[in-house]
Scaffold this motif. Structure first.
Motif, PDB file in Angstrom:
ATOM      1  N   ARG A  24     -23.326 -53.188  12.569  1.00  0.00           N
ATOM      2  CA  ARG A  24     -22.139 -53.040  11.722  1.00  0.00           C
ATOM      3  C   ARG A  24     -22.464 -53.100  10.026  1.00  0.00           C
TER       4      ARG A  24
ATOM      5  N   THR B  64     -21.851 -49.995   7.698  1.00  0.00           N
ATOM      6  CA  THR B  64     -21.021 -49.942   6.485  1.00  0.00           C
ATOM      7  C   THR B  64     -21.765 -49.401   5.494  1.00  0.00           C
ATOM      8  N   ARG B  65     -23.219 -49.517   5.188  1.00  0.00           N
ATOM      9  CA  ARG B  65     -24.048 -48.819   4.411  1.00  0.00           C
ATOM     10  C   ARG B  65     -23.858 -47.381   4.580  1.00  0.00           C
TER      11      ARG B  65
ATOM     12  N   GLN C 278     -21.442 -45.624   5.723  1.00  0.00           N
ATOM     13  CA  GLN C 278     -19.948 -45.321   5.069  1.00  0.00           C
ATOM     14  C   GLN C 278     -20.194 -45.263   3.584  1.00  0.00           C
TER      15      GLN C 278
ATOM     16  N   GLY D 244     -20.276 -51.542  -0.842  1.00  0.00           N
ATOM     17  CA  GLY D 244     -20.802 -51.341   0.484  1.00  0.00           C
ATOM     18  C   GLY D 244     -21.632 -52.265   0.725  1.00  0.00           C
TER      19      GLY D 244
ATOM     20  N   ALA E 200     -20.330 -55.841   1.464  1.00  0.00           N
ATOM     21  CA  ALA E 200     -19.437 -55.934   2.735  1.00  0.00           C
ATOM     22  C   ALA E 200     -20.863 -55.911   3.696  1.00  0.00           C
ATOM     23  N   ALA E 201     -21.780 -55.079   3.588  1.00  0.00           N
ATOM     24  CA  ALA E 201     -23.091 -55.141   4.692  1.00  0.00           C
ATOM     25  C   ALA E 201     -23.686 -56.706   4.728  1.00  0.00           C
TER      26      ALA E 201
ATOM     27  N   GLU F  40     -21.275 -58.829   6.637  1.00  0.00           N
ATOM     28  CA  GLU F  40     -21.542 -58.700   8.186  1.00  0.00           C
ATOM     29  C   GLU F  40     -22.738 -59.518   8.577  1.00  0.00           C
TER      30      GLU F  40
END
Length: 169
Positions: free
Chosen positions: A51, A55-56, A58, A115, A118-119, A122
């Motif tokens: 994930r 995320t990275r 994206q 990003g 968010a990573a 995760e």
């Protein structure tokens, strides 16, 4: 009427065997469950890494799209200034373009930072889940949860074994 010495011995033997078998079964069950929890922990970490990678990835795609929009905007701005007759080689227009380029770069970096944040979240979530699973596995290995039932059966076997002595006249 009581239990004879020989009957008491049989009860003790059966009770002892019952306790040994019960503990062995509980230990095997606990070991299996602990192994399952270890596998779940590893899976949680693996899924979290995947994930985080997505995320990275994206964030990188979004940054590339932003960069393209910014380049197009800068090109339209330069074209508009060129049509108006303003010289872009020096002075205020050049400072404006350089300032805008710096702002665009910062906007791109901010997007990548979000990003990455968010990573990291995760990965943290996956590590937390893995830690919970490993704690459960350790509890099973140390006997603090599933072994309670085995202890009750051991005590029952012990009670049966003592029964031969209690009722022996």
């Amino acid at each position: 009427m009581g239990v004879s010495a020989e009957g008491g011995k049989v009860i003790r033997d059966v009770g002892g065997t019952l306790g040994v078998l019960t503990r062995a079964g509980a230990d095997r069950g606990a070991a299996d469950k602990a192994g399952d929890y270890e596998r779940l922990a590893a899976l949680s970490e693996q899924e979290a890494r995947e994930r985080a990678r997505k995320t990275r990835e994206q964030a990188g795609k979004e940054r590339d799209a932003l960069r393209q929009r910014q380049r197009e905007s800068q090109a339209r701005g330069r074209a508009g200034w060129g049509r108006s007759g303003v010289s872009l080689a020096s002075g205020s227009p050049l400072a404006v373009l350089e300032g805008r380029a710096a702002e665009d770069e910062q906007e791109q970096l901010d997007l990548l930072e979000r990003g990455e944040s968010a990573a990291s979240a995760e990965l943290g979530s996956g590590a937390s889940a893995a830690a919970r699973y490993r704690n459960r596995a350790e509890s099973l290995r140390s006997g603090s949860s599933g072994a309670d039932g085995a202890e009750a059966f051991r005590r029952t076997g012990s009670l049966l074994a003592r029964g031969g002595r209690v009722f022996d006249y």
